[in-house]
Write a protein that holds these residues in place. Structure first.
Motif, PDB file in Angstrom:
ATOM      1  N   LEU A   1       0.832  -1.203   0.000  1.00 37.00           N
ATOM      2  CA  LEU A   1       0.000   0.000   0.000  1.00 37.00           C
ATOM      3  C   LEU A   1       0.864   1.250   0.000  1.00 37.00           C
ATOM      4  O   LEU A   1       1.935   1.282   0.615  1.00 37.00           O
ATOM      5  CB  LEU A   1      -0.911   0.011   1.230  1.00 37.00           C
ATOM      6  CG  LEU A   1      -1.904  -1.151   1.364  1.00 37.00           C
ATOM      7  CD1 LEU A   1      -2.685  -1.028   2.668  1.00 37.00           C
ATOM      8  CD2 LEU A   1      -2.865  -1.189   0.187  1.00 37.00           C
ATOM      9  N   VAL A   2       0.412   2.286  -0.695  1.00 38.98           N
ATOM     10  CA  VAL A   2       1.038   3.602  -0.630  1.00 38.98           C
ATOM     11  C   VAL A   2       0.019   4.575  -0.057  1.00 38.98           C
ATOM     12  O   VAL A   2      -1.196   4.364  -0.147  1.00 38.98           O
ATOM     13  CB  VAL A   2       1.516   4.077  -2.015  1.00 38.98           C
ATOM     14  CG1 VAL A   2       2.687   3.250  -2.488  1.00 38.98           C
ATOM     15  CG2 VAL A   2       0.390   4.041  -3.040  1.00 38.98           C
ATOM     16  N   SER A   3       0.513   5.640   0.551  1.00 35.93           N
ATOM     17  CA  SER A   3      -0.389   6.636   1.128  1.00 35.93           C
ATOM     18  C   SER A   3       0.179   8.030   0.904  1.00 35.93           C
ATOM     19  O   SER A   3       1.402   8.219   0.841  1.00 35.93           O
ATOM     20  CB  SER A   3      -0.594   6.383   2.621  1.00 35.93           C
ATOM     21  OG  SER A   3       0.639   6.521   3.320  1.00 35.93           O
ATOM     22  N   ALA A   4      -0.711   8.985   0.761  1.00 35.14           N
ATOM     23  CA  ALA A   4      -0.343  10.389   0.615  1.00 35.14           C
ATOM     24  C   ALA A   4      -1.512  11.216   1.113  1.00 35.14           C
ATOM     25  O   ALA A   4      -2.657  10.758   1.131  1.00 35.14           O
ATOM     26  CB  ALA A   4      -0.025  10.728  -0.841  1.00 35.14           C
ATOM     27  N   THR A   5      -1.223  12.441   1.530  1.00 38.40           N
ATOM     28  CA  THR A   5      -2.276  13.327   2.025  1.00 38.40           C
ATOM     29  C   THR A   5      -2.229  14.648   1.281  1.00 38.40           C
ATOM     30  O   THR A   5      -1.163  15.094   0.834  1.00 38.40           O
ATOM     31  CB  THR A   5      -2.117  13.584   3.532  1.00 38.40           C
ATOM     32  OG1 THR A   5      -0.810  14.141   3.782  1.00 38.40           O
ATOM     33  CG2 THR A   5      -2.263  12.295   4.332  1.00 38.40           C
ATOM     34  N   ALA A   6      -3.404  15.265   1.141  1.00 38.74           N
ATOM     35  CA  ALA A   6      -3.503  16.611   0.569  1.00 38.74           C
ATOM     36  C   ALA A   6      -3.821  17.580   1.696  1.00 38.74           C
ATOM     37  O   ALA A   6      -4.579  17.251   2.621  1.00 38.74           O
ATOM     38  CB  ALA A   6      -4.587  16.659  -0.500  1.00 38.74           C
TER      39      ALA A   6
ATOM     40  N   VAL B   1      -0.930  -0.100 -10.496  1.00 39.85           N
ATOM     41  CA  VAL B   1      -1.616   0.448  -9.320  1.00 39.85           C
ATOM     42  C   VAL B   1      -3.099   0.151  -9.434  1.00 39.85           C
ATOM     43  O   VAL B   1      -3.712   0.346 -10.493  1.00 39.85           O
ATOM     44  CB  VAL B   1      -1.388   1.969  -9.197  1.00 39.85           C
ATOM     45  CG1 VAL B   1      -2.196   2.531  -8.030  1.00 39.85           C
ATOM     46  CG2 VAL B   1       0.085   2.283  -9.013  1.00 39.85           C
ATOM     47  N   SER B   2      -3.677  -0.324  -8.336  1.00 42.83           N
ATOM     48  CA  SER B   2      -5.119  -0.491  -8.217  1.00 42.83           C
ATOM     49  C   SER B   2      -5.533   0.156  -6.908  1.00 42.83           C
ATOM     50  O   SER B   2      -5.194  -0.349  -5.827  1.00 42.83           O
ATOM     51  CB  SER B   2      -5.495  -1.975  -8.243  1.00 42.83           C
ATOM     52  OG  SER B   2      -6.897  -2.133  -8.044  1.00 42.83           O
ATOM     53  N   GLY B   3      -6.230   1.284  -7.005  1.00 45.53           N
ATOM     54  CA  GLY B   3      -6.539   2.040  -5.794  1.00 45.53           C
ATOM     55  C   GLY B   3      -5.257   2.603  -5.213  1.00 45.53           C
ATOM     56  O   GLY B   3      -4.593   3.425  -5.844  1.00 45.53           O
ATOM     57  N   ASN B   4      -4.906   2.152  -4.024  1.00 42.48           N
ATOM     58  CA  ASN B   4      -3.619   2.557  -3.436  1.00 42.48           C
ATOM     59  C   ASN B   4      -2.706   1.342  -3.220  1.00 42.48           C
ATOM     60  O   ASN B   4      -1.800   1.387  -2.384  1.00 42.48           O
ATOM     61  CB  ASN B   4      -3.830   3.310  -2.124  1.00 42.48           C
ATOM     62  CG  ASN B   4      -4.479   2.456  -1.059  1.00 42.48           C
ATOM     63  OD1 ASN B   4      -5.125   1.454  -1.351  1.00 42.48           O
ATOM     64  ND2 ASN B   4      -4.337   2.851   0.187  1.00 42.48           N
TER      65      ASN B   4
ATOM     66  N   ALA C   1       1.559  -3.190  -7.330  1.00 42.94           N
ATOM     67  CA  ALA C   1       2.057  -4.537  -7.621  1.00 42.94           C
ATOM     68  C   ALA C   1       3.257  -4.420  -8.549  1.00 42.94           C
ATOM     69  O   ALA C   1       3.230  -3.660  -9.518  1.00 42.94           O
ATOM     70  CB  ALA C   1       0.963  -5.384  -8.264  1.00 42.94           C
ATOM     71  N   LEU C   2       4.315  -5.174  -8.246  1.00 44.32           N
ATOM     72  CA  LEU C   2       5.524  -5.172  -9.065  1.00 44.32           C
ATOM     73  C   LEU C   2       5.411  -6.259 -10.121  1.00 44.32           C
ATOM     74  O   LEU C   2       5.137  -7.418  -9.798  1.00 44.32           O
ATOM     75  CB  LEU C   2       6.750  -5.414  -8.184  1.00 44.32           C
ATOM     76  CG  LEU C   2       6.903  -4.463  -6.984  1.00 44.32           C
ATOM     77  CD1 LEU C   2       8.164  -4.801  -6.194  1.00 44.32           C
ATOM     78  CD2 LEU C   2       6.923  -3.009  -7.437  1.00 44.32           C
ATOM     79  N   VAL C   3       5.618  -5.881 -11.399  1.00 42.25           N
ATOM     80  CA  VAL C   3       5.445  -6.840 -12.495  1.00 42.25           C
ATOM     81  C   VAL C   3       6.689  -6.977 -13.356  1.00 42.25           C
ATOM     82  O   VAL C   3       6.728  -7.789 -14.279  1.00 42.25           O
ATOM     83  CB  VAL C   3       4.244  -6.447 -13.373  1.00 42.25           C
ATOM     84  CG1 VAL C   3       2.947  -6.509 -12.586  1.00 42.25           C
ATOM     85  CG2 VAL C   3       4.426  -5.054 -13.981  1.00 42.25           C
ATOM     86  N   GLY C   4       7.732  -6.210 -13.090  1.00 43.42           N
ATOM     87  CA  GLY C   4       8.960  -6.299 -13.872  1.00 43.42           C
ATOM     88  C   GLY C   4      10.073  -5.549 -13.176  1.00 43.42           C
ATOM     89  O   GLY C   4       9.829  -4.721 -12.278  1.00 43.42           O
ATOM     90  N   ALA C   5      11.306  -5.843 -13.550  1.00 43.50           N
ATOM     91  CA  ALA C   5      12.455  -5.138 -12.993  1.00 43.50           C
ATOM     92  C   ALA C   5      12.658  -3.824 -13.750  1.00 43.50           C
ATOM     93  O   ALA C   5      12.350  -3.713 -14.925  1.00 43.50           O
ATOM     94  CB  ALA C   5      13.708  -5.996 -13.080  1.00 43.50           C
TER      95      ALA C   5
END
Length: 334
Positions: free
Chosen positions: A119-124, A142-145, A148-152
């Motif tokens: 998960l990632v998070s940020a605020t405004a 990215v899906s929502g927050n 997922a890593l899919v490649g190097a």
């Protein structure tokens, strides 16, 4: 019947213009009546969309705080009283600017392919929700927050807040980090024969594992060698056949070369024994000879190896050898 007197209503000022959202705007009006008709009482309603204020006569101004950015009309409406009829002022245009906002987006550490989604998070500063997207979908999605890593490679996640009626859009904030190649483990499996005849093909089977194999499959090749002999497995195949030429016990080794997403790896050596082939010699019989006879030529053929047959005398007092020629030097058994 005496009807109510008319009035003239004018918006004379609206300051400041432009104004900022949620900051007070002072609106002034002028209510003019014919001489001798008296003094109006009551209220003047001032409005700008859903926002507004009320002037209670004899006051001539009131203030309100616009909640919506943009350009909109300010209207004023006198409600009338017992002696004066209601009246509307001509609307005036007023501009309100949106409030600024900023995004706070913490850095993301470097990771390796195979790392679980996170998960990632940020605020405004406005308190509005920040949305995320991937600028590098071949490396991360990215899906929502959830990322997922899919490649190097290099992953860039963008954070955006488009604003609303009160707040202007925030400047986009990017966070970039490195996705390293996934570690692999290579093994020569037990289905590979530990012993076989020389010059007979041996199927070598390998297993290549990775924590990220469920994300993207490894590609490339596995090089298999036994001394100077070898073969190549091109993924996704798992085996190849090599033909041992050297007899004895020699280690079979296998190495995966890696690709854009996976690191190279080497399997533990696998001991393999190649047994020598059996061959038979065909040797023509030699007739009995008499001492003094001229040298006798021998004739023999080798086995499957095709190598020439080498002759030697085990009774040098009776006969000697030079190449394939026998010379008789004494009586007895040669």
């Amino acid at each position: 019947e005496v009807t109510r007197a008319t009035v003239t209503l004018t918006i004379t000022a609206h300051t400041p213009d432009p104004s900022a959202v949620l900051s007070p705007v002072m609106v002034s009006v002028a209510l003019v009546v014919a001489p001798g008709t008296g003094t109006p009482t009551g209220t003047v309603a001032v409005s700008r969309g859903v926002d507004g204020c009320t002037i209670t006569l004899p006051a001539t101004a009131c203030s309100f705080s616009p909640s919506v950015a943009g350009t909109a009309a300010i209207a004023a409406q006198y409600g009338g009283d017992a002696n004066f009829a209601p009246q509307s002022a001509a609307p005036v245009s007023h501009t309100t600017t949106a409030l600024p906002q900023a995004i706070t987006f913490p850095p993301i550490p470097d990771l390796a392919l195979g790392n679980a989604p996170f998960l990632v998070s940020a605020t405004a500063s406005s308190g509005l929700t920040v949305s995320f997207a991937s600028a590098t979908p071949a490396v991360c999605t990215v899906s929502g927050n959830t990322v997922a890593l899919v490649g190097a490679g290099t992953c860039t996640i963008t954070g955006n807040q488009p604003g609303n009626a009160t707040y202007a859009a925030a400047l986009q904030v990017d966070r970039t980090f490195t996705v390293g190649k996934a570690v692999t483990t290579l093994a020569i499996t037990g289905s590979t024969l530990a012993s076989s005849p020389a010059l007979s093909p041996v199927t070598v089977t390998v297993a290549l594992a990775s924590g990220a194999s469920g994300v993207v499959p490894p590609s490339g090749a596995v090089a298999v060698a036994r001394g100077s002999d070898g073969c190549t497995i091109t993924l996704p195949a798992t085996s190849c056949a090599l033909t041992p030429t050297a007899t004895g016990t020699v280690d079979i080794v296998a190495s995966y070369g890696g690709d854009g997403n996976f690191l190279p790896s080497t399997a533990s050596p696998f001991a393999h024994t190649a047994t020598a082939l059996v061959q038979n010699i065909t040797f023509d019989a030699i007739a009995n000879q008499t001492l003094g006879n001229p040298p006798v030529a021998l004739s023999a053929t080798g086995g499957a190896s095709g190598n020439p047959v080498v002759f030697a005398s085990s009774t040098p007092l009776v006969c000697t050898l030079s190449g394939s020629m026998v010379t008789l030097v004494g009586a007895g058994m040669c």
